[in-house]
Design an enzyme around this catalytic site. Structure first.
Site, PDB file in Angstrom:
ATOM      1  CG  ASP A   1       1.025  -0.333   7.669  1.00 20.84           C
ATOM      2  OD1 ASP A   1       0.528   0.906   7.912  1.00 20.84           O
ATOM      3  OD2 ASP A   1       1.930  -0.855   8.516  1.00 20.84           O
TER       4      ASP A   1
HETATM    5  C1  NOJ Z   1       2.148   2.444  10.029  1.00 26.46           C
HETATM    6  C2  NOJ Z   1       2.093   1.109  10.903  1.00 26.46           C
HETATM    7  O1  NOJ Z   1       2.932   0.191  10.281  1.00 26.46           O
HETATM    8  C3  NOJ Z   1       0.854   0.762  11.187  1.00 26.46           C
HETATM    9  O2  NOJ Z   1       0.808  -0.187  12.268  1.00 26.46           O
HETATM   10  C4  NOJ Z   1      -0.043   1.876  11.725  1.00 26.46           C
HETATM   11  O3  NOJ Z   1      -1.300   1.349  11.887  1.00 26.46           O
HETATM   12  C5  NOJ Z   1       0.014   2.882  10.649  1.00 26.46           C
HETATM   13  N1  NOJ Z   1       1.132   3.338  10.334  1.00 26.46           N
HETATM   14  C6  NOJ Z   1      -1.187   4.039  10.872  1.00 26.46           C
HETATM   15  O4  NOJ Z   1      -0.566   4.896  11.792  1.00 26.46           O
END
Ligand code: NOJ
Length: 749
Positions: free
Chosen positions: A292
């Site tokens: 993530d």
């Molecule tokens: C952080 C978030 O926790 C995740 O859910 C998301 O897909 C990514 N950023 C990309 O934007």
């Protein structure tokens, strides 16, 4: 990991499993391609970066990390240093990038375009927790399908959805992005959304690869603080947090995202137990896992990795195939491989998974299959999409109370004052986690109400207050508007930046200035319909709780105002049910209906000393999971259940549901069980099935559910699925804390 550890890993069953032929058909050309790749190109295939040419609010969602310019990103594509980008600017951007990949890069490997298409692309649907309130997985499948139809036309191959995290603590702002607190509902919605996004054929130009996230237990953050530590037993992990991931995987999801949090001391991004033992060995996952965002980099701040190089090694060897944003894999994998710290076979296995997915998405056949500027326009905000948004919107609304049948309101003959910061204006309609939708195109509450009533002049609007700050003269104007009206619609709650990522709250209440407004308006004595805007459960109090009627409207998306008006004026009987319990007080968090009984439950009735409750309040919900009223008058009767369930048998449990009201409704009939005595303590109730039932005025229907041993499983002492003979309670009821009708049966050995 030293040489000894590498050798141990090389001999491990995990590695053997990795090398075993998987079920995922990987075309032969993929292996031939891998054989031609340099280590740098392989690391490039495992590197995903935010698009330099961003889309909508992407930059705010993913703050720039001094990233490259678009031209520099094109140069990276040419050198094979990127697998793709996310949250970019649509088909034109994708066309330009893909053209470079296909004409100028050495191996001509197509790029993969990803995005956070969470609840719609340009047409926005209700936030996922709202949509879950529909208790209609088939609806979630249809909105996900439509999101893919629009999103894939903008060049997006891969969506970072569904989020399948169970949310038991409503302080956690990302509750809005999941299906709430219950495991069964979470599983069913996860399956529906995966099927909707991926469609029947991943190669289709209206299909996007789904990504279950955030693996795992991201929602179990201590104190509901986003990104915080998770310390949870393996049993609870397996029983509560993991099942929706498994369900998503079984439904065909072929990618997953590691969560930011640690679990019991190990960040998920480096948790080989999660990524290899559970995901691949136990569940046989064939897709790939992405970090993530800067999850690998964040292990330095976790105090788990000393530096970027070590973070890369830990994340990669744990089983995170692809790195998002940090660029760590591209920067450090080549050296780690050169020094023998990362085996080439492991690198190849990850590259193989990623390329296999590009093949599955049809990108090797036609890298431009989803990239078509004309199609992007043609599929954006079509009539069927807008109609679906309105349908999903009204099905997501939950009516918490309706004293004296205040609702529905008549369409004529009443002067209506819409009061509150969400009464009017093109803001806070779509909700959090929208990259491409635009509030300017969404329908606000006042527009929806005006479109529904006969005399538009009978509708007045007064904002009364800001969301978190008072408005000069606001209360006076609002009181005047209320006094001049017959009924008040009080549009209050949370702004869209109060839930979502990094938006944890300690006091999950209506902000103070809005409460002052509500109290002042209540003093006018006019009937009040509270229309709540919220991304989580709230503890309601005072004039809001005492309003004659309360509607939970979450963030409903493009057609928010119209969908709300459909319910307010009775064109649709509310049928939504709470997917997360509304507590009596914020201090009860984490609160969830399927809690354990403790050794000192307070019996029914008055609070007793030395029993499990806080000073002065019962530890039950204000409005529990599953609660929601309709415009009918519903009664539950005549429960029928056999006294015994044979070990290999099945029983039918049924109840009669009657609507003695004068309106057609839909009732969400719920079946709960309680295992009375077990070798591991069991929750006071668990949802095992539900059915949405249409009932004409005056109609009755007998609803039947089948129960077998499989539904009575729990995670036993050895952390394995177990079932034990014995006595079970069974309820068919309108909510998790309503009595409904009840019986008992015994599972015999
Ligand atoms: C952080 C978030 O926790 C995740 O859910 C998301 O897909 C990514 N950023 C990309 O934007």
């Amino acid at each position: 990991m030293g040489a000894g550890a590498v050798a141990a890993w090389a001999a491990s069953p995990a590695r053997a499993m990795l090398q075993a032929a998987g079920n995922l058909p990987v075309p032969a050309f993929i292996d031939a391609l891998i054989a031609k790749m340099t280590v740098d190109e392989k690391a490039g295939q495992l590197t995903l970066l935010p698009a330099a040419w961003g889309g909508g609010v992407a930059t705010a969602l993913n703050p720039p990390t001094n990233g490259p310019s678009f031209e520099e990103q094109l140069a990276d594509v040419e050198k094979g240093r990127l697998t793709g980008v996310f949250n970019g600017n649509g088909a034109e951007m994708a066309r330009r990038m893909q053209t470079v990949a296909m004409t100028k890069s050495r191996l001509k490997i197509p790029l993969l375009f990803a995005a956070d298409v969470i609840h719609g692309h340009r047409t926005i649907f209700p936030v996922p927790v709202g949509e879950a309130a529909s208790f209609e997985p088939e609806l979630a499948e249809r909105t996900a399908r439509m999101a893919s139809y629009e999103g894939a036309a903008a060049g997006i191959d891969w969506t970072f959805a569904p989020m399948v995290d169970i949310a038991r603590d409503q302080r956690w702002g990302r509750t809005m992005e999941g299906a709430g607190e219950d495991v069964l509902l979470g599983e069913l919605i996860a399956v529906a959304r995966v099927k909707g996004f991926q469609g029947k054929d991943l190669k289709a130009n209206d299909a996007m690869l789904a990504c279950f996230k955030h693996f795992a237990a991201y929602g179990a953050a201590e104190a509901g603080l986003d990104y915080n530590t998770v310390d949870v037993s393996e049993r609870t992990l397996r029983e509560v947090y993991l099942p929706p991931f498994k369900a998503a995987l079984d439904a065909g999801a072929l990618s997953g995202m590691a969560s930011f949090n640690e679990i019991s001391g190990v960040p998920s991004t480096a948790n080989d137990w999660l990524m290899r033992k559970i995901l691949r060995e136990e569940w046989g996952f064939e897709g790939f896992v992405v970090s993530d965002y800067t999850g690998d980099m964040e292990m330095i701040d976790h105090g788990f990795a000393a530096d970027a190089r070590e973070a890369t090694k830990l994340a990669f060897l744990a089983g995170v195939d692809m790195s998002m944003t940090s660029g760590f894999y591209r920067d450090h994998l080549p050296d780690l491989v050169a020094k023998g710290e990362v085996p080439m076979t492991v690198l190849d296995a990850s590259v193989r998974r990623v390329l296999a997915m590009k093949a599955k998405l049809g990108l090797f056949d036609d890298p431009f299959r989803r990239i078509d500027v004309k199609r992007e326009k043609a599929r954006s905000r079509t009539k069927p999409a807008i109609a679906l948004s309105r349908e999903a919107g009204r099905k997501s609304i939950v009516m918490l109370k309706n004293d004296g049948d205040l609702l529905p309101l008549p369409k004529s003959g009443k002067r209506i004052a819409i009061i509150g910061p969400f009464a009017e204006g093109k803001h806070d309609i779509n909700g959090p986690w929208v990259v491409y939708g635009d509030n300017a195109q969404a329908i606000d509450l006042a527009s929806g109400v005006r479109a529904a009533v006969a005399d538009k002049g009978a509708v007045s609007v007064a904002l009364g207050s800001g969301v978190e700050a008072p408005l000069a003269g606001g209360i006076e104007a609002a009181v005047a508007a209320a006094n001049a009206a017959d009924v008040v619609i009080l549009a209050i709650g949370e702004a869209e930046n109060m839930s979502g990522e990094a938006q944890s709250r300690t006091e999950i209440v209506i902000p103070e200035p809005q409460m002052a407004l509500a109290e002042a308006v209540a003093k006018t004595g006019k009937p009040i319909v509270a229309v709540l805007k919220n991304g989580r459960a709230l503890a309601l109090e005072g004039a809001v709780l005492n309003a004659g009627a309360i509607l939970v409207t979450w963030f409903l998306g493009s057609e928010g105002g119209n969908a709300t008006a459909d319910v307010l004026f009775g064109d649709y009987s509310p049928a939504g049910r709470l997917p997360c319990s509304f507590p009596r007080s914020p201090g009860q968090q984490p609160y969830y209906y399927n809690h354990k009984p403790t050794g000192r439950p307070n019996p029914e009735g008055a609070l007793q000393p030395y029993k499990a409750h806080y000073r002065g309040i019962p530890n039950s919900a204000l409005f529990p999971f599953g609660h929601g009223l309709t415009y009918g008058k519903v009664a539950y009767s005549e429960l029928s259940a056999p006294a015994t369930l044979a070990w290999d048998g099945e029983i039918t449990v049924s109840a009669k549901i009657t609507n003695s009201g004068s309106r057609a409704i839909e009732e969400v009939v719920q079946l709960y069980i309680r295992d009375r005595v077990a070798s591991v303590t069991r929750p006071v109730r668990e949802l095992k099935a539900f059915r949405k039932l249409a009932l004409a005025p005056g109609a009755s229907e007998t609803v039947t559910f089948k129960l077998s041993r499989a539904q009575l499983l729990f995670i036993g002492r050895e952390n394995k699925p177990t079932v034990e003979p014995g006595l079970f309670d069974v309820w068919i009821a309108p909510s998790a804390e309503a009595e409904g009708v009840k019986a008992q049966f015994t599972l015999t050995a």
